[in-house]
Design an enzyme around this catalytic site. Structure first.
Site, PDB file in Angstrom:
ATOM      1  N   ASN A  34       0.834  -1.208   0.000  1.00 45.84           N
ATOM      2  CA  ASN A  34       0.000   0.000   0.000  1.00 45.84           C
ATOM      3  C   ASN A  34       0.863   1.250   0.000  1.00 45.84           C
ATOM      4  OD1 ASN A  34      -2.322  -1.604   0.529  1.00 45.84           O
ATOM      5  ND2 ASN A  34      -1.954  -1.472   2.740  1.00 45.84           N
ATOM      6  N   ASP A  64       1.000   4.477   2.099  1.00 46.46           N
ATOM      7  CA  ASP A  64       0.456   4.999   3.353  1.00 46.46           C
ATOM      8  C   ASP A  64       0.413   6.521   3.299  1.00 46.46           C
ATOM      9  OD1 ASP A  64       0.389   2.375   4.167  1.00 46.46           O
ATOM     10  OD2 ASP A  64       1.994   2.567   5.654  1.00 46.46           O
ATOM     11  N   GLY A  67       1.912  -1.313   3.720  1.00 48.89           N
ATOM     12  CA  GLY A  67       1.220  -2.568   3.419  1.00 48.89           C
ATOM     13  C   GLY A  67       1.865  -3.670   4.224  1.00 48.89           C
ATOM     14  N   GLY A 120       4.508  -4.450  14.262  1.00 49.71           N
ATOM     15  CA  GLY A 120       4.164  -5.879  14.213  1.00 49.71           C
ATOM     16  C   GLY A 120       4.681  -6.525  12.937  1.00 49.71           C
ATOM     17  N   ASP A 121       4.646  -5.780  11.840  1.00 43.78           N
ATOM     18  CA  ASP A 121       5.170  -6.317  10.576  1.00 43.78           C
ATOM     19  C   ASP A 121       6.675  -6.536  10.673  1.00 43.78           C
ATOM     20  OD1 ASP A 121       2.621  -6.049   9.518  1.00 43.78           O
ATOM     21  OD2 ASP A 121       3.032  -4.035   8.750  1.00 43.78           O
TER      22      ASP A 121
HETATM   23  O1  RIB Z   1       0.774  -2.815   9.610  1.00 43.79           O
HETATM   24  C1  RIB Z   1       0.921  -1.518   9.122  1.00 43.79           C
HETATM   25  C2  RIB Z   1       0.374  -1.427   7.737  1.00 43.79           C
HETATM   26  O2  RIB Z   1      -1.020  -1.644   7.779  1.00 43.79           O
HETATM   27  C3  RIB Z   1       0.527  -0.086   7.070  1.00 43.79           C
HETATM   28  O3  RIB Z   1       1.743   0.045   6.370  1.00 43.79           O
HETATM   29  C4  RIB Z   1      -0.711   0.017   6.196  1.00 43.79           C
HETATM   30  O4  RIB Z   1      -0.435   0.008   4.832  1.00 43.79           O
HETATM   31  C5  RIB Z   1      -1.574  -1.173   6.591  1.00 43.79           C
HETATM   32  O5  RIB Z   1      -1.479  -2.203   5.689  1.00 43.79           O
END
Ligand code: RIB
Length: 287
Positions: A11, A13, A39, A234-235
């Site tokens: 995505n 942002d 994303g 978290g990512d």
């Molecule tokens: O986890 C964070 C992400 O959640 C952001 O970068 C946003 O794009 C959404 O997907």
């Protein structure tokens, strides 16, 4: 070096910073604005790459003004983009409001991610050749399930971060080797997670808890940092975990907690993901 494939979202942002997030119906003055590639899939891919893995990304951008920047952030990080397609219509976008305490609210419009409905032979070969498949829930569930089933059939470890949270058929979990959930997701899925051999629950600043296949719990303390923005933390945790999963849960958790904490110290998801050197320096500092 672990070989990882992410089948997931990317995505743009649209990040607004504000002292205090507005109440419904209220208008407030913001402090700043930035466009930052994000994303969950893309963030996790970059995090795994920066933590030391070889990474391929399977996903889609739209035919729009954001596509080049989204493709570019993956390539510049060294993530393989041969399986990143361009589809008609807009790319995914996320409208994010970050307040003075670093907490956020996020609204995602799927765009091209919602059109990731098929995996072709080259995608499937990439999954079969990987050590770990990482998926989230920002692309259609049927694509996640097809990727997981193919990974399972070829001995690729399936790691699922079921975020954003949504109803899932119980059968989804039978193809998952490692679930990475936050406390809300852990509560929401509850007993449905029982068949998953490895469950990692992120605990924010407190660190993370790991439940192994024998039901034993291992905890990893959080790393104290000054929080600017929790977006993508978290990512980053999940990407670093995947990159070091083959070294054992305690090592992987130490990398994940450290990388996740460092990711909160800067604004913007992909912009805040720490490098391998930064994670190593922080790990040395707490050893
Ligand atoms: O986890 C964070 C992400 O959640 C952001 O970068 C946003 O794009 C959404 O997907």
């Amino acid at each position: 070096m672990a070989r990882i494939v992410v089948v997931g979202s990317i995505n743009m942002d649209l990040v607004t910073t504000v002292a205090v997030r507005p109440e419904p119906g209220e208008t407030v003055a913001g402090e700043g604005f930035a466009l930052v590639p994000g994303g969950k899939g893309s963030n996790q891919a970059i995090a795994a790459r920066r933590a030391g893995a070889e990474v391929d990304f399977v996903g889609a951008v739209g035919a729009d003004v954001f596509a080049d920047a989204l493709r570019g952030v993956l390539s510049e990080a060294g993530v393989g983009v041969a399986r990143l397609r361009t589809v008609e219509g807009p790319s995914g976008v996320a409208t994010i409001v970050v307040d003075g305490s670093g907490e956020n609210t996020i609204v995602v419009v799927g765009g091209a991610n919602a059109r990731m409905t098929e995996l072709d032979d080259a995608d499937l070969d990439t999954i079969a050749a990987a050590d770990v498949l990482m998926c989230q829930l920002e692309i259609p569930l049927r694509t996640v399930r097809a990727a997981a089933a193919h990974a399972r059939a070829h001995g690729t470890v399936v790691m699922l971060n079921p975020s954003p949270v949504r109803e899932l058929p119980a059968a989804v979990w039978s193809d998952v080797d490692v679930a990475v959930v936050n406390e809300g997701e852990a509560a929401r899925f509850g007993a449905a997670l029982a068949p998953v051999p490895h469950v990692i629950t992120t605990l924010g600043a407190a660190g993370a808890a790991y439940r192994d296949p024998d039901g034993r719990i291992l905890t990893q303390l959080g790393v104290p940092v000054e929080v600017v923005d929790t977006t993508g933390a978290g990512d980053t945790f999940t990407g670093a975990l995947a990159a070091h999963w083959h070294e054992g849960a305690d090592t992987a958790l130490a990398w994940a907690c450290t990388a996740g904490a460092l990711a909160t110290t800067k604004l913007g998801a992909s912009a805040a993901i720490p490098t391998r050197a930064e994670i190593l320096a922080a790990l040395a500092g707490i050893a």
